[in-house]
Every structure is written in C-alpha cells, then in structure tokens.
Design a protein around this motif. Sequence first.
Motif, PDB file in Angstrom:
ATOM      1  N   ALA A  75      14.050  90.051 -27.788  1.00  0.00           N
ATOM      2  CA  ALA A  75      13.298  89.449 -26.685  1.00  0.00           C
ATOM      3  C   ALA A  75      12.451  88.274 -27.191  1.00  0.00           C
ATOM      4  CB  ALA A  75      12.407  90.489 -26.020  1.00  0.00           C
ATOM      5  N   SER A  76      12.051  87.416 -26.255  1.00  0.00           N
ATOM      6  CA  SER A  76      11.205  86.271 -26.572  1.00  0.00           C
ATOM      7  C   SER A  76      10.415  85.858 -25.337  1.00  0.00           C
ATOM      8  CB  SER A  76      12.060  85.103 -27.079  1.00  0.00           C
ATOM      9  OG  SER A  76      11.238  84.005 -27.409  1.00  0.00           O
ATOM     10  N   CYS A  77       9.594  86.792 -24.836  1.00  0.00           N
ATOM     11  CA  CYS A  77       8.813  86.531 -23.629  1.00  0.00           C
ATOM     12  C   CYS A  77       7.364  86.976 -23.858  1.00  0.00           C
ATOM     13  CB  CYS A  77       9.420  87.278 -22.447  1.00  0.00           C
ATOM     14  SG  CYS A  77       8.613  86.922 -20.883  1.00  0.00           S
ATOM     15  N   ARG A  78       6.483  86.006 -23.973  1.00  0.00           N
ATOM     16  CA  ARG A  78       5.066  86.299 -24.231  1.00  0.00           C
ATOM     17  C   ARG A  78       4.530  87.259 -23.178  1.00  0.00           C
ATOM     18  NH1 ARG A  78       0.614  83.694 -22.367  1.00  0.00           N
ATOM     19  NH2 ARG A  78       1.838  81.868 -21.806  1.00  0.00           N
ATOM     20  N   SER A 126      18.306  90.624 -50.811  1.00  0.00           N
ATOM     21  CA  SER A 126      18.869  90.722 -49.468  1.00  0.00           C
ATOM     22  C   SER A 126      18.575  89.430 -48.715  1.00  0.00           C
ATOM     23  CB  SER A 126      18.277  91.925 -48.722  1.00  0.00           C
ATOM     24  OG  SER A 126      16.906  91.714 -48.470  1.00  0.00           O
ATOM     25  N   PRO A 127      19.281  89.167 -47.624  1.00  0.00           N
ATOM     26  CA  PRO A 127      19.008  87.956 -46.845  1.00  0.00           C
ATOM     27  C   PRO A 127      17.597  87.989 -46.243  1.00  0.00           C
ATOM     28  CG  PRO A 127      21.133  88.877 -46.250  1.00  0.00           C
ATOM     29  CD  PRO A 127      20.441  89.895 -47.107  1.00  0.00           C
ATOM     30  N   ILE A 128      17.066  86.815 -45.992  1.00  0.00           N
ATOM     31  CA  ILE A 128      15.793  86.702 -45.284  1.00  0.00           C
ATOM     32  C   ILE A 128      15.975  87.306 -43.897  1.00  0.00           C
ATOM     33  CG2 ILE A 128      14.259  85.029 -44.180  1.00  0.00           C
ATOM     34  CD1 ILE A 128      14.648  83.277 -46.708  1.00  0.00           C
ATOM     35  N   LYS A 129      15.021  88.160 -43.508  1.00  0.00           N
ATOM     36  CA  LYS A 129      15.188  88.901 -42.260  1.00  0.00           C
ATOM     37  C   LYS A 129      13.937  88.937 -41.386  1.00  0.00           C
ATOM     38  CE  LYS A 129      16.604  93.358 -40.504  1.00  0.00           C
ATOM     39  NZ  LYS A 129      17.226  94.616 -40.766  1.00  0.00           N
ATOM     40  N   HIS A 130      12.797  88.516 -41.882  1.00  0.00           N
ATOM     41  CA  HIS A 130      11.563  88.625 -41.110  1.00  0.00           C
ATOM     42  C   HIS A 130      10.807  87.295 -41.142  1.00  0.00           C
ATOM     43  CE1 HIS A 130       8.369  90.746 -39.073  1.00  0.00           C
ATOM     44  NE2 HIS A 130       7.490  90.299 -39.951  1.00  0.00           N
ATOM     45  N   ALA A 131      10.106  87.010 -40.039  1.00  0.00           N
ATOM     46  CA  ALA A 131       9.331  85.767 -39.939  1.00  0.00           C
ATOM     47  C   ALA A 131       7.950  86.052 -39.385  1.00  0.00           C
ATOM     48  CB  ALA A 131      10.053  84.775 -39.029  1.00  0.00           C
ATOM     49  N   GLY A 132       7.005  85.240 -39.794  1.00  0.00           N
ATOM     50  CA  GLY A 132       5.652  85.322 -39.283  1.00  0.00           C
ATOM     51  C   GLY A 132       5.005  83.951 -39.334  1.00  0.00           C
ATOM     52  N   ILE A 133       3.828  83.821 -38.752  1.00  0.00           N
ATOM     53  CA  ILE A 133       3.089  82.556 -38.720  1.00  0.00           C
ATOM     54  C   ILE A 133       1.825  82.729 -39.550  1.00  0.00           C
ATOM     55  CG2 ILE A 133       1.979  80.823 -37.251  1.00  0.00           C
ATOM     56  CD1 ILE A 133       5.039  81.239 -36.726  1.00  0.00           C
ATOM     57  N   LEU A 134       1.666  81.911 -40.574  1.00  0.00           N
ATOM     58  CA  LEU A 134       0.474  81.982 -41.422  1.00  0.00           C
ATOM     59  C   LEU A 134      -0.739  81.596 -40.602  1.00  0.00           C
ATOM     60  CD1 LEU A 134      -0.639  82.400 -44.321  1.00  0.00           C
ATOM     61  CD2 LEU A 134      -0.335  79.939 -44.645  1.00  0.00           C
ATOM     62  N   THR A 135      -1.769  82.427 -40.644  1.00  0.00           N
ATOM     63  CA  THR A 135      -2.975  82.132 -39.875  1.00  0.00           C
ATOM     64  C   THR A 135      -4.089  81.601 -40.742  1.00  0.00           C
ATOM     65  OG1 THR A 135      -3.628  84.452 -40.002  1.00  0.00           O
ATOM     66  CG2 THR A 135      -2.462  83.738 -38.026  1.00  0.00           C
ATOM     67  N   GLY A 136      -3.893  81.559 -42.045  1.00  0.00           N
ATOM     68  CA  GLY A 136      -4.879  80.936 -42.906  1.00  0.00           C
ATOM     69  C   GLY A 136      -5.740  81.924 -43.649  1.00  0.00           C
ATOM     70  N   THR A 137      -6.813  81.414 -44.169  1.00  0.00           N
ATOM     71  CA  THR A 137      -7.683  82.209 -45.018  1.00  0.00           C
ATOM     72  C   THR A 137      -9.116  82.203 -44.495  1.00  0.00           C
ATOM     73  OG1 THR A 137      -8.034  80.313 -46.457  1.00  0.00           O
ATOM     74  CG2 THR A 137      -6.271  81.807 -47.067  1.00  0.00           C
ATOM     75  N   ALA A 138      -9.277  82.289 -43.195  1.00  0.00           N
ATOM     76  CA  ALA A 138     -10.615  82.235 -42.590  1.00  0.00           C
ATOM     77  C   ALA A 138     -11.510  83.358 -43.101  1.00  0.00           C
ATOM     78  CB  ALA A 138     -10.506  82.316 -41.067  1.00  0.00           C
ATOM     79  N   THR A 139     -10.945  84.498 -43.425  1.00  0.00           N
ATOM     80  CA  THR A 139     -11.734  85.636 -43.902  1.00  0.00           C
ATOM     81  C   THR A 139     -11.688  85.744 -45.418  1.00  0.00           C
ATOM     82  OG1 THR A 139      -9.861  87.129 -43.706  1.00  0.00           O
ATOM     83  CG2 THR A 139     -11.294  86.931 -41.783  1.00  0.00           C
ATOM     84  N   GLY A 140     -11.100  84.764 -46.076  1.00  0.00           N
ATOM     85  CA  GLY A 140     -10.976  84.807 -47.523  1.00  0.00           C
ATOM     86  C   GLY A 140      -9.690  85.455 -47.996  1.00  0.00           C
ATOM     87  N   LEU A 180      11.811  86.926 -34.551  1.00  0.00           N
ATOM     88  CA  LEU A 180      12.524  85.698 -34.224  1.00  0.00           C
ATOM     89  C   LEU A 180      12.114  85.193 -32.843  1.00  0.00           C
ATOM     90  CD1 LEU A 180      14.617  83.504 -34.680  1.00  0.00           C
ATOM     91  CD2 LEU A 180      16.376  85.129 -33.895  1.00  0.00           C
ATOM     92  N   GLY A 181      11.956  86.095 -31.898  1.00  0.00           N
ATOM     93  CA  GLY A 181      11.539  85.716 -30.551  1.00  0.00           C
ATOM     94  C   GLY A 181      10.174  85.054 -30.539  1.00  0.00           C
ATOM     95  N   LEU A 182       9.280  85.483 -31.419  1.00  0.00           N
ATOM     96  CA  LEU A 182       7.968  84.848 -31.532  1.00  0.00           C
ATOM     97  C   LEU A 182       8.117  83.397 -31.971  1.00  0.00           C
ATOM     98  CD1 LEU A 182       4.848  84.928 -31.612  1.00  0.00           C
ATOM     99  CD2 LEU A 182       5.054  85.790 -33.963  1.00  0.00           C
ATOM    100  N   VAL A 183       8.909  83.162 -32.994  1.00  0.00           N
ATOM    101  CA  VAL A 183       9.137  81.788 -33.473  1.00  0.00           C
ATOM    102  C   VAL A 183       9.833  80.970 -32.387  1.00  0.00           C
ATOM    103  CG1 VAL A 183      10.303  80.370 -35.213  1.00  0.00           C
ATOM    104  CG2 VAL A 183       9.143  82.490 -35.894  1.00  0.00           C
ATOM    105  N   ARG A 184      10.807  81.563 -31.718  1.00  0.00           N
ATOM    106  CA  ARG A 184      11.504  80.861 -30.627  1.00  0.00           C
ATOM    107  C   ARG A 184      10.533  80.487 -29.512  1.00  0.00           C
ATOM    108  NH1 ARG A 184      15.418  84.982 -28.630  1.00  0.00           N
ATOM    109  NH2 ARG A 184      15.815  83.418 -27.035  1.00  0.00           N
ATOM    110  N   GLY A 185       9.639  81.409 -29.148  1.00  0.00           N
ATOM    111  CA  GLY A 185       8.680  81.144 -28.081  1.00  0.00           C
ATOM    112  C   GLY A 185       7.706  80.036 -28.448  1.00  0.00           C
ATOM    113  N   ILE A 186       7.270  80.027 -29.695  1.00  0.00           N
ATOM    114  CA  ILE A 186       6.379  78.950 -30.150  1.00  0.00           C
ATOM    115  C   ILE A 186       7.129  77.628 -30.126  1.00  0.00           C
ATOM    116  CG2 ILE A 186       5.077  78.069 -32.124  1.00  0.00           C
ATOM    117  CD1 ILE A 186       4.514  81.070 -32.817  1.00  0.00           C
ATOM    118  N   TYR A 187       8.375  77.634 -30.563  1.00  0.00           N
ATOM    119  CA  TYR A 187       9.194  76.417 -30.547  1.00  0.00           C
ATOM    120  C   TYR A 187       9.290  75.871 -29.114  1.00  0.00           C
ATOM    121  CZ  TYR A 187      12.775  73.178 -32.220  1.00  0.00           C
ATOM    122  OH  TYR A 187      13.472  72.049 -32.580  1.00  0.00           O
ATOM    123  N   ARG A 188       9.573  76.766 -28.154  1.00  0.00           N
ATOM    124  CA  ARG A 188       9.656  76.332 -26.747  1.00  0.00           C
ATOM    125  C   ARG A 188       8.328  75.732 -26.278  1.00  0.00           C
ATOM    126  NH1 ARG A 188      12.074  81.410 -26.127  1.00  0.00           N
ATOM    127  NH2 ARG A 188      10.205  82.174 -25.072  1.00  0.00           N
TER     128      ARG A 188
END
Length: 155
Positions: A29-32, A103-117, A39-47
């Motif tokens: 799925a890819s519906c906020r 193994s093949p790459i299988k998971h994705a996420g969005i880096l949110t940074g180091t605001a908390t260290g 993958l749906g998260l990355v697809r939704g951000i791309y859209r």
Amino acid sequence: MTHPHTLAMNDAALQEARRWLGTPYRHQASCRGAGTDCLGLVRGIYRALYGQEPETVPPYTPEWAEVSGEETLHDAALRHLEPVPLDHLRAGDVLLFRMMPHSPIKHAGILTGTATGTDTMIHAYSGRAVCETHLGRWWHTRLAAACRWPARIPT
C-alpha cells in the motif's frame, strides 16, 4: 557539493515523511493515513514532491528479495534518486538496508537527522505503523546505500 535546490527537496521530503507518521503498515500500500509499507512511504513522498510516481510498481510478495535475489529496490532507487555516500548523509535522505548480509536491499527509510544527538529514521515495517526509530547499531550494520531527492523529476 550538493545543489541547494536538492537540499530544499530533502527538507520537503522530511516534512512529508512526518505527515505519514501513524499510518498503519499495509503490504504493497501507499496511502497516507490508510496504509503503507516501506516502499509505499517512499512512493508517497515522491508523489508529494513531484506530482506522480516515476514508474508502476508490479505486485510483490513479502519475500520478493529472497526469492529473486536481485537488487530490484536499489536499482529502482538509482533510476529515480541521486546516490549519496554513506559518510555524507543529510536529513531527508532515503536509507536502504540489507536485512541479512549478502542479501538484496529490501528496506527503506527516511533519515530524520540528529536533532536529539542520535540518528533516527521514519519508516514502515510489518506489525507497526509508520514510526520514527533510533538508528542504533542493528540498523547501522544493515545500512547498504542512500539516495537523495533530485532537484527536479529525473528524465
């Protein structure tokens, strides 16, 4: 050096990723708000950034990477995003993970940074809603590649 417009896209991607927090996990799925997988998260951000998805994603099973053995996710990321060295990560970058060595790459996420260290990411995974997770040793040992959002839709 990264172009300033690309950095603005990363900022916009991070803002959009935060809008997906709490979205339930739903395979393929890819519906906020309704359901997504990583993958749906990355697809939704791309859209949200570019107005449309760059290609149609064929149906896939939860074991697609183990069955095919191909770098499908990584190859698709390289077609539509800009690769970035792991030692030059910035908030908003797409992180790509191998869940098991060799193994093949299988998971994705969005880096949110180091605001908390400490590094964190926004991602979706089975059994959880989209959440922000600490990038501890377990995740760092599986981090295989990263990409940045282009300043404009790749042609």
